[in-house]
Scaffold this motif. Structure first.
Motif, mmCIF file in Angstrom:
data_model
loop_
_atom_site.group_PDB
_atom_site.id
_atom_site.type_symbol
_atom_site.label_atom_id
_atom_site.label_comp_id
_atom_site.label_asym_id
_atom_site.label_seq_id
_atom_site.Cartn_x
_atom_site.Cartn_y
_atom_site.Cartn_z
ATOM 1 N N ALA A 22 0.947 -1.484 0.345
ATOM 2 C CA ALA A 22 0.256 -0.394 -0.016
ATOM 3 C C ALA A 22 0.748 1.215 0.129
ATOM 4 O O ALA A 22 0.644 2.397 -0.436
ATOM 5 N N VAL A 23 2.292 0.777 0.437
ATOM 6 C CA VAL A 23 2.751 2.208 1.093
ATOM 7 C C VAL A 23 4.152 2.061 -0.285
ATOM 8 O O VAL A 23 4.983 3.413 -0.620
ATOM 9 N N ALA A 24 4.221 1.554 -1.331
ATOM 10 C CA ALA A 24 6.007 0.882 -1.921
ATOM 11 C C ALA A 24 5.804 2.320 -2.463
ATOM 12 O O ALA A 24 5.073 2.578 -3.549
ATOM 13 N N GLY A 25 6.972 2.752 -2.821
ATOM 14 C CA GLY A 25 7.344 3.813 -3.352
ATOM 15 C C GLY A 25 6.622 5.067 -3.136
ATOM 16 O O GLY A 25 7.318 5.972 -3.683
ATOM 17 N N ARG A 26 5.879 4.870 -2.215
ATOM 18 C CA ARG A 26 5.957 6.878 -1.599
ATOM 19 C C ARG A 26 6.000 6.572 0.136
ATOM 20 O O ARG A 26 6.372 7.680 0.206
ATOM 21 N N PHE A 27 6.482 6.056 0.444
ATOM 22 C CA PHE A 27 6.805 5.974 2.012
ATOM 23 C C PHE A 27 8.416 5.568 2.080
ATOM 24 O O PHE A 27 8.622 5.006 1.437
ATOM 25 N N THR A 28 9.083 6.303 2.977
ATOM 26 C CA THR A 28 10.463 5.729 3.164
ATOM 27 C C THR A 28 10.720 5.561 4.217
ATOM 28 O O THR A 28 10.515 6.751 5.476
ATOM 29 N N MET B 248 6.702 10.745 4.432
ATOM 30 C CA MET B 248 5.509 9.458 3.154
ATOM 31 C C MET B 248 5.572 10.741 2.135
ATOM 32 O O MET B 248 5.024 12.310 2.289
ATOM 33 N N ASN B 249 5.248 10.545 1.097
ATOM 34 C CA ASN B 249 5.524 11.653 0.258
ATOM 35 C C ASN B 249 4.240 10.874 -0.703
ATOM 36 O O ASN B 249 3.188 9.638 -0.910
ATOM 37 N N ARG B 250 3.133 11.820 -1.711
ATOM 38 C CA ARG B 250 2.046 11.640 -2.228
ATOM 39 C C ARG B 250 1.034 10.575 -1.490
ATOM 40 O O ARG B 250 0.408 9.623 -2.063
ATOM 41 N N LEU B 251 0.526 11.870 -0.276
ATOM 42 C CA LEU B 251 -0.325 10.993 0.083
ATOM 43 C C LEU B 251 -1.725 10.797 0.151
ATOM 44 O O LEU B 251 -1.735 11.666 -1.347
#
Length: 109
Positions: free
Chosen positions: A60-66, A80-83
């Protein structure tokens, strides 16, 4: 003790950085995890940073959260990006099934 911070209200597409300040133990001794819980829903695993420093995250957060950490400050972070609106919930930092009080993230226009 784990103390989360950095939550807030953000528009869809925005970013937030959550912090987890840890005391009483060394984060390098544990796999540190982030969880979240939306209203009326069960606790959901978000990501893990392992003892060696490698990370893993849910689909669900792959590629957006680090997930990252600062060993000197004994802190863990969740960038958290592109929320999305579905990212709304209370976010918790976890070490060996011990969690903090959480920080609220609300994504809404």
């Amino acid at each position: 003790q784990l103390v989360e911070s950095g939550g807030g209200l953000v528009q869809p597409g925005g970013s937030l950085r959550l912090s987890c300040a840890c005391s009483g133990f060394r984060i390098s001794d544990y796999a540190m995890r982030w969880y979240r819980q939306a209203p009326g829903k069960p606790l959901e695993w978000v990501s893990t940073i392992y003892r060696r420093g490698d990370t893993d995250g849910s689909n669900a957060v792959a590629g957006r959260f680090t997930t990252s950490r600062d060993l000197a400050r004994n802190m863990v972070f969740l960038q958290m990006n592109r929320l999305k609106t579905e990212d709304t919930g209370m976010y918790y930092c976890d070490a060996d099934d011990v969690r903090g009080q959480g920080t609220q993230v609300t994504v809404s226009s």
